[in-house]
Design an enzyme around this catalytic site. Structure first.
Site, PDB file in Angstrom:
ATOM      1  N   CYS A 262       0.811  -1.231   0.000  1.00  0.00           N
ATOM      2  CA  CYS A 262       0.000   0.000   0.000  1.00  0.00           C
ATOM      3  C   CYS A 262       0.844   1.281   0.000  1.00  0.00           C
ATOM      4  O   CYS A 262       0.291   2.365  -0.155  1.00  0.00           O
ATOM      5  CB  CYS A 262      -0.917   0.016   1.225  1.00  0.00           C
ATOM      6  SG  CYS A 262       0.032   0.046   2.752  1.00  0.00           S
TER       7      CYS A 262
ATOM      8  N   ASP B 184       2.340   2.594   2.538  1.00  0.00           N
ATOM      9  CA  ASP B 184       2.371   3.246   3.850  1.00  0.00           C
ATOM     10  C   ASP B 184       3.708   2.980   4.550  1.00  0.00           C
ATOM     11  O   ASP B 184       4.454   2.083   4.164  1.00  0.00           O
ATOM     12  CB  ASP B 184       1.203   2.748   4.720  1.00  0.00           C
ATOM     13  CG  ASP B 184      -0.133   3.264   4.205  1.00  0.00           C
ATOM     14  OD1 ASP B 184      -0.119   4.285   3.509  1.00  0.00           O
ATOM     15  OD2 ASP B 184      -1.158   2.627   4.488  1.00  0.00           O
TER      16      ASP B 184
ATOM     17  N   CYS C 237      -2.611   2.946   7.971  1.00  0.00           N
ATOM     18  CA  CYS C 237      -4.045   2.960   8.242  1.00  0.00           C
ATOM     19  C   CYS C 237      -4.336   2.587   9.698  1.00  0.00           C
ATOM     20  O   CYS C 237      -3.417   2.305  10.473  1.00  0.00           O
ATOM     21  CB  CYS C 237      -4.724   1.954   7.325  1.00  0.00           C
ATOM     22  SG  CYS C 237      -4.170   0.297   7.737  1.00  0.00           S
TER      23      CYS C 237
ATOM     24  N   CYS D 163      -1.159  -5.008   6.771  1.00  0.00           N
ATOM     25  CA  CYS D 163      -0.825  -3.915   7.699  1.00  0.00           C
ATOM     26  C   CYS D 163      -0.061  -4.469   8.903  1.00  0.00           C
ATOM     27  O   CYS D 163       0.861  -3.831   9.423  1.00  0.00           O
ATOM     28  CB  CYS D 163      -2.093  -3.198   8.164  1.00  0.00           C
ATOM     29  SG  CYS D 163      -3.277  -2.892   6.835  1.00  0.00           S
TER      30      CYS D 163
END
Ligand code: FES
Length: 218
Positions: free
Chosen positions: A36, A38, A63, A107
């Site tokens: 992603c 991130d 996130c 994540c």
């Protein structure tokens, strides 16, 4: 369709633990997620004698799931040895949060990768690894011996000045010879010390045999 999160994820997202940067950290890592884009940064304080993570903080540019998994990662990591951290898996983080939706599992991978990367940075800074490999040399052996305690005094072998010689055999690859100074009163603990030395040194990749010899202090 809205993603459903567990109560624990919501708790760690709304009140994350250990957020920020440590002052004078021993290791810092920043990792990005290939999935992603991130990012996450960890800073750590690691005791070089005990190899225990004494403090850890994080900053996430990810996130809600990443914030929650990083938060729980710092809680799990504090007070643990670097070997315990190396053994952690992203599933340990998601289990501690009562699960994550499948689309958010990456994540937790970012959270655990960042944590392990900080430990790796520290090992590099301590001269314990190079290009991802632990180097077998006297310094590495010395550092691992830091974790072996003399039961008689409660000090580690280095503090107790018990190490007389460390020899990495050149002809026999992976053979390590250790000579230990011992007093008459400490002699009864020699088998424990011997066993602990072997256990610690056998954690170093490349070590195939450990020979411990005790010499009496005069
Ligand atoms: Fe990027 Fe969660 S979507 S870390």
């Amino acid at each position: 369709m809205a993603i459903k999160y567990s109560q624990k994820v919501i708790q760690h997202f709304t009140s994350p633990q250990n957020v920020g940067d440590l002052k004078d950290p021993d290791a810092v890592s920043t990792e990005g997620s290939a999935a992603c884009g991130d990012m996450i940064t960890y800073s750590m304080k690691i005791n070089s004698e005990t190899r225990i993570v004494e403090d850890v903080m994080f900053k996430s540019f990810g996130c809600a799931s990443n914030i929650a998994t990083a938060s729980v990662a710092t809680v799990l990591a504090k007070g643990k040895s670097i070997d315990d951290i190396k053994a952690l898996k992203h599933a340990d983080l998601t289990d501690a949060l009562d699960g994550l939706p499948a689309v958010k599992l990456h994540c937790s991978v970012l959270a655990i990768d960042g944590l392990k990367s900080a430990v790796r940075q520290w090992e590099v800074s301590q001269g314990l690894i190079e290009n991802g490999h632990v180097i077998l040399n006297k310094e590495t052996v010395h550092k691992f011996l830091n974790g072996v305690i003399n039961p008689h005094t409660g000090e580690n072998l280095i503090e107790a000045n018990m190490i007389r010689r460390i020899l990495i055999e050149e002809e026999e690859e992976g053979h390590v010879f250790i000579e230990i100074r011992i007093t008459d009163e400490e002699e009864m603990f020699a088998p424990n010390i011997d066993e602990e030395i072997r256990e610690k040194l056998e954690e170093i990749p490349g070590v195939r045999k450990v020979l411990v010899q005790f010499k009496h202090k005069i």
